[in-house]
Design a protein around this motif. Structure first.
Motif, mmCIF file in Angstrom:
data_model
loop_
_atom_site.group_PDB
_atom_site.id
_atom_site.type_symbol
_atom_site.label_atom_id
_atom_site.label_comp_id
_atom_site.label_asym_id
_atom_site.label_seq_id
_atom_site.Cartn_x
_atom_site.Cartn_y
_atom_site.Cartn_z
ATOM 1 N N SER A 139 -16.482 31.949 -43.779
ATOM 2 C CA SER A 139 -15.959 30.713 -42.891
ATOM 3 C C SER A 139 -14.673 30.286 -43.031
ATOM 4 O O SER A 139 -14.193 30.599 -44.026
ATOM 5 N N THR A 194 -12.007 26.918 -42.341
ATOM 6 C CA THR A 194 -11.317 25.636 -42.281
ATOM 7 C C THR A 194 -10.038 25.620 -41.493
ATOM 8 O O THR A 194 -9.036 26.066 -42.493
ATOM 9 N N GLN A 200 -15.945 21.990 -47.598
ATOM 10 C CA GLN A 200 -16.534 22.930 -46.707
ATOM 11 C C GLN A 200 -17.464 22.343 -45.582
ATOM 12 O O GLN A 200 -17.615 22.818 -44.845
ATOM 13 N N ASN A 255 -15.646 20.260 -42.964
ATOM 14 C CA ASN A 255 -14.304 20.771 -42.806
ATOM 15 C C ASN A 255 -13.543 19.391 -42.829
ATOM 16 O O ASN A 255 -12.519 19.351 -42.186
#
Length: 698
Positions: free
Chosen positions: A656, A658, A673, A676
């Motif tokens: 993942s 951001t 997380q 974001n």
């Protein structure tokens, strides 16, 4: 746990613990009376050696002079086989001066070379006696560079360096680097704890936005200490109320949130260098988030008792919780097997060493984890004392493959601290491996003096491996200026000047009282080389250096350096130090990540910060293998425009990401997380008490 640790001391045998020197001295003294005349002096010498290591330097000087007189041993009757006797007497005299001045009458300038006037001895008797003996020995044995260095050191304490030395005696300290001096402020801020070698963890353990300090000391009866940041430029000793009474010993400690409750926990490692007698429990201290702790070692399933001084928390399978690897020791000929524990996700661990494919039986002195091949999964590097070092590549299926040879990272053969860090900001982890030549540990200062005199060293010396981005590394310690004799122990990295490039500090020395060589600081020069700033920066402390942490302890945007000092022998104690720099006008950003798994601090996350001039790459971890930095990122940005963009690759299987833009510099943030999001934190900057005074951007 406290009772178990107390029982280890109560039932311990001094013959098994090389640093129980008072008890060993008593035993050695008893042997003198039993010895036949021809063995008397050898027995007396053994007793004196233990007594000196116990801290009784003045007594050793007086007793040795008396026995030498009775035995007609003097400079006039000198023979080469008397050298060890004169060596010990000179060392005892020098140590007597240290104890009377640097320890009992400690100042912020004590033991920092080259010594300034404020660090010179007021009671000159010890050093004057040492100068007399060392001058004599230097003439008789000019090949002994350790005594030559000690002679220079003794002259520094008297204010007669370098003018009091002739060309055959002088060891000149370099003075050709310009770097601002850092102030030593441990006493004024309340963190000048006196002890032996030990570890340090720096982080916010009570969740008030300020970084606290936790330290250990190697003596098996030495109480762990917790210093809480008072938010007003100092620290309060909260050991008594922290719930750690009786939690003693430990050569090293590391920290992480092992159970995912949002509070940082501490792991104390015990038994290092004790061989089979080091089969002692470690301590996992669960943080409650309010500055108190609970020992949960056995409840967490960490019941094995093997000699250990190094470990790492890392999420090896990216399942969202932190696994744990212990690098165990033993003896060089009979080491114990190291251990890998998988986190069960419920506050407990299960040992899975064989299943993970990292069964190794070797004398491990350093462990570090990092994603060296950028596949998203953390790998494992082990430094071995007396053998080839090991790189375990994560196979992304819960197992590891040993690739140290093909990656080119097996050296040095006598290694100690180690870490991954990106020294050139290319987005790939490089690797440092410190050296520790046990064969020459009683004469470590010889190699230091040899370096300054331009002569070859005997120590193997460290290695710096630059990532080639293809699964291999290129060894570049010479071209980067760090192939030096350090006898490295405690160490860590950070950014002294906020230029965005990572610097590092090495705690040097060996147990021998004569290895009084400076701890050494190396500044990164634009990712192309390192320059040593030990001396102009005021970092050259000659007491033994152990746990090191770089951290912004007063929230003003630049990092201080905290170091645990003190040796292994019972009498080789010293106060820990805190170095604080002057005003720095470079920009910075402070980032705490909040993962959406039990890996709450997102250990292993890769963060890139792009400014108008450069991109800086960091990984969330506690730094090197002997010292534990805070888990928030404190990143220098150099001179740049007032906004930056941030890219985070989170430590999960989905990789993942951001991405955030137009973020103002010189502020502190938390990035979550889960959504974001980024939020500015109101981290108040404070002035250090009676010292420091560099506070910018606020």
């Amino acid at each position: 746990m406290a009772q178990e640790l107390a029982n280890l001391v109560k039932n311990g045998n001094p013959k098994q613990y090389y640093n129980w020197n008072s008890k060993r001295a008593e035993m050695a003294k008893a042997e003198i009376t039993k010895a036949p005349p021809e063995q008397y002096f050898n027995k007396f010498f053994s007793y004196s050696y233990e007594n000196l290591n116990a801290g009784n330097s003045k007594q050793v000087v007086e007793e040795m002079k008396s026995v030498m007189s009775q035995s007609n041993i003097s400079r006039e009757t000198y023979q080469p086989n008397y050298k060890v006797i004169f060596d010990l007497l000179a060392l005892a005299s020098l140590r007597d001066g240290e104890q009377k001045n640097c320890i009992r009458n400690h100042t912020p300038y004590s033991c920092l070379v080259p010594l300034m006037k404020e660090g010179q001895h007021q009671d000159r008797s010890g050093s004057e006696g040492a100068v007399e003996l060392l001058s004599f020995l230097n003439k008789k044995h000019p090949e002994d560079l350790q005594n030559r260095w000690l002679l220079n050191l003794a002259h520094m304490t008297l204010g007669t360096y370098p003018d009091g030395l002739d060309a055959s005696e002088l060891v000149k300290i370099p003075d050709d680097v310009d770097f601002p001096r850092f102030n030593e402020i441990a006493m004024s801020t309340g963190v000048a704890h006196n002890g032996l070698s030990g570890g340090v963890c720096v982080d916010d353990f009570n969740n008030d936005g300020y970084l606290d300090i936790f330290v250990t000391s190697y003596g098996m009866e030495d109480q762990a200490q917790y210093f809480e940041n008072d938010g007003n430029g100092g620290f309060l000793d909260k050991t008594a109320s922290a719930g750690i009474k009786g939690i003693t010993g430990g050569l090293n400690c590391i920290h992480a949130d092992y159970d995912g409750d949002g509070n940082r926990d501490i792991l104390i490692l015990r038994g290092g260098w004790f061989g089979p007698a080091g089969q002692q429990p470690n301590s996992l201290l669960k943080g409650r988030g309010d500055g108190t702790f609970e020992d949960v070692t056995y409840a967490a399933g960490l019941a094995d008792k093997l000699p250990c001084q190094t470990a790492t928390f890392f999420d090896c399978d990216l399942d969202g919780d932190l696994d744990l690897f212990f690098g165990n020791e033993g003896t060089a000929r009979s080491p114990f097997k190291s251990e890998f524990y998988q986190n069960n996700g419920n506050g407990t661990y299960t040992k899975k060493t064989s299943e993970a494919g990292i069964s190794v039986t070797a004398f491990i002195k350093g462990v570090t984890s990092g994603d060296y091949n950028n596949d998203g999964y953390p790998d494992l590097y082990l430094s071995v004392l007396g053998g080839k070092n090991l790189l375990y590549q994560n196979q992304k299926n819960g197992t590891f493959k040993q690739v140290g040879q093909s990656a080119g990272v097996t050296q040095p053969l006598y290694s100690f601290p180690t870490w991954f860090f990106d020294i050139n900001n290319d987005g790939w982890e490089d690797l440092f491996v410190g050296s520790f030549e046990t064969k020459h540990q009683n004469t470590a200062a010889h190699d230091y003096a040899a370096e300054l005199l331009g002569r070859p060293a005997r120590e193997e010396q460290p290695r710096l491996y630059i990532n080639q981005k293809d699964g291999t590394f290129m060894e570049e310690s010479i071209s980067y200026g760090v192939r030096k004799s350090m006898y490295a122990m405690g160490s860590n990295f950070g950014d002294l000047d906020n230029d965005g490039y990572l610097d590092f500090y090495i705690g040097t020395g060996t147990p021998h009282l004569g290895s009084t060589v400076p701890n050494r600081m190396f500044r990164n020069v634009n990712g192309q080389s390192f320059e040593e700033v030990t001396y102009p920066g005021g970092f050259g402390h000659i007491q033994k250096g152990h746990g090191v942490a770089f951290a912004d302890l007063n929230n003003d945007g630049d990092q201080e350096v905290y170091a645990v000092l003190g040796g292994a022998y019972e009498g080789d104690t010293f106060t820990n130090v805190l170095f604080d720099g002057e005003l720095n006008e470079n920009n910075y950003i402070t980032i705490r990540l909040k993962g959406n798994t039990q890996n709450t601090d997102a250990i292993g996350a890769r963060v890139s910060i792009t400014t108008s001039n450069n991109t800086y790459h960091r990984t969330v971890n506690t730094g090197g293998s002997f010292g534990s930095n805070p888990l928030r990122l404190e990143v220098g940005l150099g001179q740049c425009d007032p906004t930056v963009s941030i890219n985070i690759q989170w430590p999960d299987k989905e990789r993942s990401v951001t991405s955030l833009g137009n973020i103002s510099v010189n502020k502190s943030y938390i990035i979550k997380q889960s959504d974001n999001s980024i939020q500015e934190l109101e981290d108040k900057s404070v002035v250090f008490k009676s010292g420091g005074g560099h506070h910018h951007h606020h």
